[in-house]
Write a protein that holds these residues in place. Structure first.
Motif, PDB file in Angstrom:
ATOM      1  N   ILE A  79     -47.810  77.399 -29.922  1.00 53.96           N
ATOM      2  CA  ILE A  79     -48.544  75.418 -29.832  1.00 53.96           C
ATOM      3  C   ILE A  79     -50.601  76.449 -29.748  1.00 53.96           C
ATOM      4  CG2 ILE A  79     -48.235  76.419 -27.376  1.00 53.96           C
ATOM      5  CD1 ILE A  79     -48.794  73.806 -27.193  1.00 53.96           C
ATOM      6  N   ALA A  80     -50.956  76.073 -29.974  1.00 50.26           N
ATOM      7  CA  ALA A  80     -52.191  76.655 -30.123  1.00 50.26           C
ATOM      8  C   ALA A  80     -52.801  76.445 -31.423  1.00 50.26           C
ATOM      9  CB  ALA A  80     -52.894  77.353 -28.573  1.00 50.26           C
ATOM     10  N   ASP A  81     -51.977  76.912 -32.515  1.00 48.48           N
ATOM     11  CA  ASP A  81     -53.138  77.786 -34.063  1.00 48.48           C
ATOM     12  C   ASP A  81     -53.380  76.354 -34.427  1.00 48.48           C
ATOM     13  OD1 ASP A  81     -53.232  80.173 -33.564  1.00 48.48           O
ATOM     14  OD2 ASP A  81     -50.716  80.411 -34.676  1.00 48.48           O
ATOM     15  N   ASP A  82     -52.518  75.952 -35.502  1.00 48.92           N
ATOM     16  CA  ASP A  82     -52.486  73.990 -35.558  1.00 48.92           C
ATOM     17  C   ASP A  82     -52.941  73.185 -34.481  1.00 48.92           C
ATOM     18  OD1 ASP A  82     -53.705  72.682 -37.596  1.00 48.92           O
ATOM     19  OD2 ASP A  82     -51.441  73.082 -38.879  1.00 48.92           O
ATOM     20  N   ILE A  83     -53.207  72.011 -34.642  1.00 49.54           N
ATOM     21  CA  ILE A  83     -53.297  71.132 -33.445  1.00 49.54           C
ATOM     22  C   ILE A  83     -52.474  70.320 -33.335  1.00 49.54           C
ATOM     23  CG2 ILE A  83     -54.103  69.344 -34.975  1.00 49.54           C
ATOM     24  CD1 ILE A  83     -54.832  69.508 -31.422  1.00 49.54           C
ATOM     25  N   ASP A  84     -51.374  70.477 -34.527  1.00 55.06           N
ATOM     26  CA  ASP A  84     -50.176  69.502 -34.223  1.00 55.06           C
ATOM     27  C   ASP A  84     -48.799  70.469 -32.958  1.00 55.06           C
ATOM     28  OD1 ASP A  84     -49.363  71.484 -36.373  1.00 55.06           O
ATOM     29  OD2 ASP A  84     -47.652  70.928 -36.618  1.00 55.06           O
ATOM     30  N   ASP A  85     -49.071  70.964 -32.677  1.00 54.18           N
ATOM     31  CA  ASP A  85     -47.882  71.934 -31.891  1.00 54.18           C
ATOM     32  C   ASP A  85     -48.543  70.963 -30.647  1.00 54.18           C
ATOM     33  OD1 ASP A  85     -46.298  74.559 -32.833  1.00 54.18           O
ATOM     34  OD2 ASP A  85     -48.099  73.971 -33.793  1.00 54.18           O
ATOM     35  N   ALA A  86     -49.449  70.338 -30.224  1.00 55.80           N
ATOM     36  CA  ALA A  86     -50.373  70.223 -29.223  1.00 55.80           C
ATOM     37  C   ALA A  86     -49.407  68.386 -28.849  1.00 55.80           C
ATOM     38  CB  ALA A  86     -51.992  70.452 -28.726  1.00 55.80           C
ATOM     39  N   PHE A  87     -49.456  67.811 -30.362  1.00 59.89           N
ATOM     40  CA  PHE A  87     -48.780  66.395 -30.033  1.00 59.89           C
ATOM     41  C   PHE A  87     -48.087  66.542 -29.890  1.00 59.89           C
ATOM     42  CE2 PHE A  87     -53.485  65.974 -32.070  1.00 59.89           C
ATOM     43  CZ  PHE A  87     -53.957  64.281 -31.546  1.00 59.89           C
ATOM     44  N   ALA A  88     -46.728  67.502 -30.744  1.00 62.99           N
ATOM     45  CA  ALA A  88     -45.377  67.552 -30.202  1.00 62.99           C
ATOM     46  C   ALA A  88     -45.111  67.763 -29.389  1.00 62.99           C
ATOM     47  CB  ALA A  88     -45.079  68.868 -31.486  1.00 62.99           C
ATOM     48  N   LEU A  89     -45.586  68.890 -28.201  1.00 63.77           N
ATOM     49  CA  LEU A  89     -45.103  68.668 -27.209  1.00 63.77           C
ATOM     50  C   LEU A  89     -45.149  67.339 -26.346  1.00 63.77           C
ATOM     51  CD1 LEU A  89     -43.936  69.937 -24.534  1.00 63.77           C
ATOM     52  CD2 LEU A  89     -46.756  71.206 -24.437  1.00 63.77           C
ATOM     53  N   ASP A  90     -46.998  66.703 -26.832  1.00 66.70           N
ATOM     54  CA  ASP A  90     -46.753  65.675 -26.090  1.00 66.70           C
ATOM     55  C   ASP A  90     -46.366  63.931 -26.640  1.00 66.70           C
ATOM     56  OD1 ASP A  90     -49.205  63.853 -23.815  1.00 66.70           O
ATOM     57  OD2 ASP A  90     -49.099  63.115 -25.602  1.00 66.70           O
ATOM     58  N   PHE A  91     -45.871  63.905 -27.204  1.00 66.50           N
ATOM     59  CA  PHE A  91     -45.126  63.087 -28.194  1.00 66.50           C
ATOM     60  C   PHE A  91     -43.569  63.495 -27.614  1.00 66.50           C
ATOM     61  CE2 PHE A  91     -42.134  61.568 -31.798  1.00 66.50           C
ATOM     62  CZ  PHE A  91     -42.119  61.035 -31.697  1.00 66.50           C
TER      63      PHE A  91
ATOM     64  N   ASP B 123     -45.759  93.337 -40.480  1.00 64.59           N
ATOM     65  CA  ASP B 123     -47.543  93.548 -39.773  1.00 64.59           C
ATOM     66  C   ASP B 123     -48.121  92.512 -38.953  1.00 64.59           C
ATOM     67  OD1 ASP B 123     -49.490  94.318 -38.837  1.00 64.59           O
ATOM     68  OD2 ASP B 123     -49.748  95.820 -40.864  1.00 64.59           O
ATOM     69  N   ILE B 124     -48.199  92.346 -37.702  1.00 61.51           N
ATOM     70  CA  ILE B 124     -48.739  90.884 -36.958  1.00 61.51           C
ATOM     71  C   ILE B 124     -50.666  91.066 -37.496  1.00 61.51           C
ATOM     72  CG2 ILE B 124     -49.726  91.953 -35.323  1.00 61.51           C
ATOM     73  CD1 ILE B 124     -48.305  89.874 -34.161  1.00 61.51           C
ATOM     74  N   SER B 125     -50.605  91.794 -38.086  1.00 60.20           N
ATOM     75  CA  SER B 125     -52.310  92.017 -38.399  1.00 60.20           C
ATOM     76  C   SER B 125     -52.426  91.078 -39.788  1.00 60.20           C
ATOM     77  CB  SER B 125     -52.447  93.602 -38.348  1.00 60.20           C
ATOM     78  OG  SER B 125     -52.076  94.283 -39.587  1.00 60.20           O
ATOM     79  N   HIS B 126     -51.622  91.002 -40.350  1.00 60.85           N
ATOM     80  CA  HIS B 126     -51.134  89.674 -41.845  1.00 60.85           C
ATOM     81  C   HIS B 126     -52.151  88.352 -41.731  1.00 60.85           C
ATOM     82  CE1 HIS B 126     -48.535  92.828 -44.001  1.00 60.85           C
ATOM     83  NE2 HIS B 126     -49.330  93.335 -43.860  1.00 60.85           N
ATOM     84  N   PHE B 127     -51.511  88.317 -40.366  1.00 58.38           N
ATOM     85  CA  PHE B 127     -51.627  86.643 -40.126  1.00 58.38           C
ATOM     86  C   PHE B 127     -52.990  86.723 -38.727  1.00 58.38           C
ATOM     87  CE2 PHE B 127     -47.382  87.981 -40.635  1.00 58.38           C
ATOM     88  CZ  PHE B 127     -47.459  86.916 -41.624  1.00 58.38           C
ATOM     89  N   VAL B 128     -54.041  87.163 -39.674  1.00 62.78           N
ATOM     90  CA  VAL B 128     -55.430  86.694 -38.240  1.00 62.78           C
ATOM     91  C   VAL B 128     -56.333  85.442 -38.511  1.00 62.78           C
ATOM     92  CG1 VAL B 128     -57.547  87.904 -37.860  1.00 62.78           C
ATOM     93  CG2 VAL B 128     -56.305  89.497 -38.536  1.00 62.78           C
ATOM     94  N   TYR B 129     -56.152  84.937 -37.104  1.00 63.51           N
ATOM     95  CA  TYR B 129     -56.057  83.268 -37.584  1.00 63.51           C
ATOM     96  C   TYR B 129     -57.281  82.872 -36.311  1.00 63.51           C
ATOM     97  CZ  TYR B 129     -55.376  78.361 -38.207  1.00 63.51           C
ATOM     98  OH  TYR B 129     -55.835  76.931 -37.878  1.00 63.51           O
ATOM     99  N   GLU B 130     -57.638  84.033 -35.492  1.00 72.88           N
ATOM    100  CA  GLU B 130     -57.821  83.010 -34.413  1.00 72.88           C
ATOM    101  C   GLU B 130     -59.792  84.020 -34.633  1.00 72.88           C
ATOM    102  OE1 GLU B 130     -55.826  85.956 -33.692  1.00 72.88           O
ATOM    103  OE2 GLU B 130     -54.658  84.720 -32.323  1.00 72.88           O
TER     104      GLU B 130
END
Length: 293
Positions: free
Chosen positions: A10-22, A73-80
């Motif tokens: 949750i908190a990368d794409d917005i859909d996780d927040a909707f999913a938890l609420d759902f 390697d987690i550095s491959h996934f820089v998103y913030e």
């Protein structure tokens, strides 16, 4: 009543927040026992999940899972970035999460509820794979695993999907196991891209959790310049409306070669206990989702 654990990034794409609420708003059908967060910033993710739970008037425990993929390697996934959802973390300090490790929580809950727990994974599969590695006998007691994950492509075209791409080694552990797994793939979830009218309906909602999520949604849309897609709500809906989906039984291979990482290779196999959704009723889902949100 179906007992579930939600494993989420949750908190990368917005859909996780909707999913938890759902999921929380379907508490008459699905009993959410706990939430585990996965992949980078697991504390902030857990605090966001806890806030959404609290705004729904519930007290459900949230646990931190694994920060890093098994080998990637987690550095491959820089998103913030400054406009990212995690900029909300400054107002989340009061949200208290559990001290037990999320993998231990998953195993403990499955052991205490044999053949009753549906484990819903809507992020990278690291936590679930770690649970399998740590205690494969206990994981055999899971009722089923339901994932937003991968592809339903049967032409072996190496279609890549984010959750698989983050941790293909974890995916390989899942799909090489004997556990019953159902996936709701990218081709299906993309059909839940909101229309302008649907987005307007979402933004008009004014219950406590939707007001918070809609703040997050506006920030997400400003940063991403595209319409939201309800990817991660669909695995939850698949438990509520079985007849709204059709599935194929498949054998799943997970290639690890650099040019193929992030894809799943599917072969029809009527004897398999792995299933992939190949169609669903969008109209039924959107009507149900919008009425509930």
């Amino acid at each position: 009543m179906i007992k579930v654990i939600l494993d989420t990034d949750i908190a990368d794409d917005i859909d996780d927040a909707f999913a938890l609420d759902f999921l929380l708003k379907n508490s008459d059908k699905l009993e959410l026992l706990g939430v585990v967060t996965v992949f980078k910033n697991v504390l902030e993710r857990a605090q966001i999940a806890k806030k959404i739970i609290r705004l729904n008037g519930k007290d459900i425990p949230v646990y931190m899972g694994e920060n890093k993929p098994l080998k990637n390697d987690i550095s491959h996934f820089v998103y913030e970035n400054p406009n990212h959802l995690l900029s909300y973390k400054s107002i989340l300090d009061k949200e208290k999460v559990e001290s037990m490790n999320g993998i231990d929580y998953i195993l403990k809950t499955i052991k205490e509820n044999p053949h009753q727990i549906t484990l819903i994974g809507i992020g990278p599969a690291t936590d679930i794979a770690k649970a399998i590695l740590k205690d494969p006998e206990t994981m055999k007691l899971v009722k089923q695993i339901v994932l937003m994950n991968g592809t339903n492509d049967l032409k072996r075209l190496y279609v890549k999907e984010w959750n698989v791409m983050v941790d293909p080694e974890a995916e390989q552990i899942l799909f090489n196991s004997d556990l019953p797994i159902r996936t709701i793939p990218l081709e299906i979830t993309h059909q839940t891209t909101l229309t302008d009218d649907e987005l307007e309906m979402v933004l008009r909602r004014d219950n406590p959790s939707s007001l918070y999520i809609n703040e997050m949604l506006k920030e997400w849309m400003d940063a991403n310049k595209r319409m939201p897609v309800m990817h991660d709500a669909l695995p939850i809906y698949s438990l509520i409306c079985e007849d709204c989906f059709t599935y194929e039984k498949v054998r799943v291979e997970v290639p690890l070669e650099e040019d193929k990482r992030g894809s799943l290779l599917l072969t029809l196999d009527p004897k398999s206990n792995k299933e992939v959704a190949v169609s669903f009723n969008r109209e039924s889902f959107m009507k149900y989702f919008l009425n509930l949100y």
